[in-house]
Write a protein that holds these residues in place. Sequence first.
Motif, PDB file in Angstrom:
ATOM      1  N   PHE A  99       0.809  -1.219   0.000  1.00  0.00           N
ATOM      2  CA  PHE A  99       0.000   0.000   0.000  1.00  0.00           C
ATOM      3  C   PHE A  99       0.841   1.267   0.000  1.00  0.00           C
ATOM      4  O   PHE A  99       0.304   2.371  -0.051  1.00  0.00           O
ATOM      5  CB  PHE A  99      -0.931   0.015   1.219  1.00  0.00           C
ATOM      6  N   GLN A 100       2.182   1.120   0.089  1.00  0.00           N
ATOM      7  CA  GLN A 100       3.102   2.262   0.150  1.00  0.00           C
ATOM      8  C   GLN A 100       2.751   3.213   1.293  1.00  0.00           C
ATOM      9  O   GLN A 100       2.763   4.437   1.149  1.00  0.00           O
ATOM     10  CB  GLN A 100       3.138   3.029  -1.184  1.00  0.00           C
ATOM     11  N   ILE A 101       2.434   2.618   2.447  1.00  0.00           N
ATOM     12  CA  ILE A 101       2.136   3.383   3.647  1.00  0.00           C
ATOM     13  C   ILE A 101       3.205   3.074   4.692  1.00  0.00           C
ATOM     14  O   ILE A 101       3.380   1.915   5.094  1.00  0.00           O
ATOM     15  CB  ILE A 101       0.743   3.040   4.202  1.00  0.00           C
ATOM     16  N   ALA A 102       3.928   4.080   5.117  1.00  0.00           N
ATOM     17  CA  ALA A 102       5.014   3.913   6.080  1.00  0.00           C
ATOM     18  C   ALA A 102       4.498   4.115   7.495  1.00  0.00           C
ATOM     19  O   ALA A 102       4.037   5.206   7.852  1.00  0.00           O
ATOM     20  CB  ALA A 102       6.136   4.909   5.787  1.00  0.00           C
ATOM     21  N   VAL A 103       4.538   3.038   8.308  1.00  0.00           N
ATOM     22  CA  VAL A 103       4.169   3.103   9.717  1.00  0.00           C
ATOM     23  C   VAL A 103       5.290   2.431  10.517  1.00  0.00           C
ATOM     24  O   VAL A 103       6.291   2.003   9.951  1.00  0.00           O
ATOM     25  CB  VAL A 103       2.810   2.412   9.986  1.00  0.00           C
ATOM     26  N   ARG A 104       5.111   2.332  11.818  1.00  0.00           N
ATOM     27  CA  ARG A 104       6.132   1.730  12.677  1.00  0.00           C
ATOM     28  C   ARG A 104       5.526   0.596  13.474  1.00  0.00           C
ATOM     29  O   ARG A 104       4.476   0.774  14.098  1.00  0.00           O
ATOM     30  CB  ARG A 104       6.714   2.799  13.607  1.00  0.00           C
ATOM     31  N   ALA A 105       6.173  -0.552  13.474  1.00  0.00           N
ATOM     32  CA  ALA A 105       5.701  -1.696  14.253  1.00  0.00           C
ATOM     33  C   ALA A 105       6.761  -2.104  15.260  1.00  0.00           C
ATOM     34  O   ALA A 105       7.935  -1.775  15.122  1.00  0.00           O
ATOM     35  CB  ALA A 105       5.373  -2.868  13.340  1.00  0.00           C
ATOM     36  N   GLY A 106       6.335  -2.836  16.290  1.00  0.00           N
ATOM     37  CA  GLY A 106       7.278  -3.337  17.282  1.00  0.00           C
ATOM     38  C   GLY A 106       7.017  -2.734  18.642  1.00  0.00           C
ATOM     39  O   GLY A 106       5.872  -2.516  19.058  1.00  0.00           O
ATOM     40  N   TYR A 107       8.118  -2.443  19.356  1.00  0.00           N
ATOM     41  CA  TYR A 107       8.016  -1.951  20.727  1.00  0.00           C
ATOM     42  C   TYR A 107       8.277  -0.452  20.843  1.00  0.00           C
ATOM     43  O   TYR A 107       8.166   0.109  21.928  1.00  0.00           O
ATOM     44  CB  TYR A 107       8.987  -2.712  21.632  1.00  0.00           C
ATOM     45  N   HIS A 108       8.701   0.187  19.763  1.00  0.00           N
ATOM     46  CA  HIS A 108       8.843   1.643  19.714  1.00  0.00           C
ATOM     47  C   HIS A 108       9.771   2.178  20.800  1.00  0.00           C
ATOM     48  O   HIS A 108       9.595   3.294  21.295  1.00  0.00           O
ATOM     49  CB  HIS A 108       7.461   2.312  19.816  1.00  0.00           C
ATOM     50  N   CYS A 109      10.761   1.346  21.181  1.00  0.00           N
ATOM     51  CA  CYS A 109      11.729   1.713  22.230  1.00  0.00           C
ATOM     52  C   CYS A 109      11.037   2.049  23.543  1.00  0.00           C
ATOM     53  O   CYS A 109      11.579   2.809  24.357  1.00  0.00           O
ATOM     54  CB  CYS A 109      12.612   2.885  21.787  1.00  0.00           C
ATOM     55  N   SER A 110       9.835   1.512  23.760  1.00  0.00           N
ATOM     56  CA  SER A 110       9.053   1.830  24.968  1.00  0.00           C
ATOM     57  C   SER A 110       8.436   0.573  25.573  1.00  0.00           C
ATOM     58  O   SER A 110       7.206   0.429  25.629  1.00  0.00           O
ATOM     59  CB  SER A 110       7.953   2.844  24.634  1.00  0.00           C
ATOM     60  N   PRO A 111       9.262  -0.363  26.051  1.00  0.00           N
ATOM     61  CA  PRO A 111       8.695  -1.585  26.630  1.00  0.00           C
ATOM     62  C   PRO A 111       7.844  -1.323  27.867  1.00  0.00           C
ATOM     63  O   PRO A 111       6.903  -2.076  28.136  1.00  0.00           O
ATOM     64  CB  PRO A 111       9.932  -2.424  26.965  1.00  0.00           C
ATOM     65  N   LEU A 112       8.158  -0.258  28.619  1.00  0.00           N
ATOM     66  CA  LEU A 112       7.329   0.062  29.789  1.00  0.00           C
ATOM     67  C   LEU A 112       5.906   0.412  29.362  1.00  0.00           C
ATOM     68  O   LEU A 112       4.932  -0.001  29.996  1.00  0.00           O
ATOM     69  CB  LEU A 112       7.940   1.227  30.569  1.00  0.00           C
ATOM     70  N   ALA A 113       5.782   1.188  28.287  1.00  0.00           N
ATOM     71  CA  ALA A 113       4.458   1.559  27.792  1.00  0.00           C
ATOM     72  C   ALA A 113       3.722   0.341  27.248  1.00  0.00           C
ATOM     73  O   ALA A 113       2.498   0.203  27.442  1.00  0.00           O
ATOM     74  CB  ALA A 113       4.572   2.632  26.715  1.00  0.00           C
TER      75      ALA A 113
END
Length: 382
Positions: free
Chosen positions: A330-344
């Motif tokens: 879809f050529q849509i750039a998003v972010r997956a994973g833990y986002h450097c915020s495991p506490l959140a």
Amino acid sequence: MQLIYLDNAASSWPKPPEVAQAVARTIEQCGANPGRGSHGMAVAASRILFEARTNLARLMGVNNPNDIAFCFNTTDALNLAIRGYVRPGDHVICTKVEHNAVWRPLEYLKRHHRVEVSYVEANERGELSLAELDQAFRPNTRLLICSHSSNLLGSILPIEKMAQIAHNHGAKILVDAAQTLGVYPVHVKDMQLDMVAFPGHKGLLGPQGTGGLYIHPDIELEPLRLGGTGSRSEEAEQPNIRPDRYEAGTLNTPGIAGLNEGVKYVQNETVESIHTKEWTLTQRMMEAFASMTGVRVLGPGLGEPRTGIVSIVLDAMDAAEAAFVLDQHFQIAVRAGYHCSPLAHQTAGTLGAGAVRISVGCFTTEQEIDACIEAVGQLSRT
């Protein structure tokens, strides 16, 4: 198909044209070291830093621009604040929605420098109890640290009230404004904030590798780096004058020139209008996602305050796979994973699987949001 960029919580894109133009112009015309010479080009470089510092001070409600130290990014600024202020035997409080840029330095100090750390719980929406926060303070509490807005949940903490609580206990407050400065009001005088760490490359629309730390005039930090400042060079000790004390070495003058243009763009558009636009777009997404089976939205509910972040969990697909499909098909750039915020993620109950983070910016359009809604709808039905 043109790229739809929805990863603005990591770095804003695109930038105003003036940002790249200022970077190139500085390299071409003002390539000397600021504060290191009296010739014309060096003076011109110094003026760039002065103007950028002045505009940042105006945006943040800072009386003296020299109370803002330029840093590489928010992480660099947070390390300067935390490791420059906290001492062995101190107690520090932070929340359970913090980024690794707060968590890791605190855990390091806890392991190696006899620093006590308390983590105040938040609920799944990213909200915390001010009463529980108040009870967490001890006689040796020196610092309260909080993210103004969670980079996973988009929730906004009441930093003005939190600052009052900290000051009532004789402690200082350090705010991580990575997700708010430029897109949500941050006024250090009105909010009584002691230190504010911020990036240049997100809401301020500047280049990567730029950022800064506001330091209240009553606070003295131990600098992270020692070395050349262009001032008091005959002395063995690092100068006490600001901002030289915290800016050893040659600064990223071209990047700061670009940052200055980003700040001016924000000032012209106004923080309030940018936030209103981003909030409207997030509500458009959330309303659509609420009607989809198998899509869960994290953070505050529909109609409630948040920054331009909408993180979702899909029942039908792993977060990393969903982000890959959105990018490749879809050529849509998003972010997956833990986002450097495991506490959140621990707070949200998503530590095992992560989440897909969709983050809008001031240049995001309704058409792009509708395309993202359609794509997520297709993924939810697979």
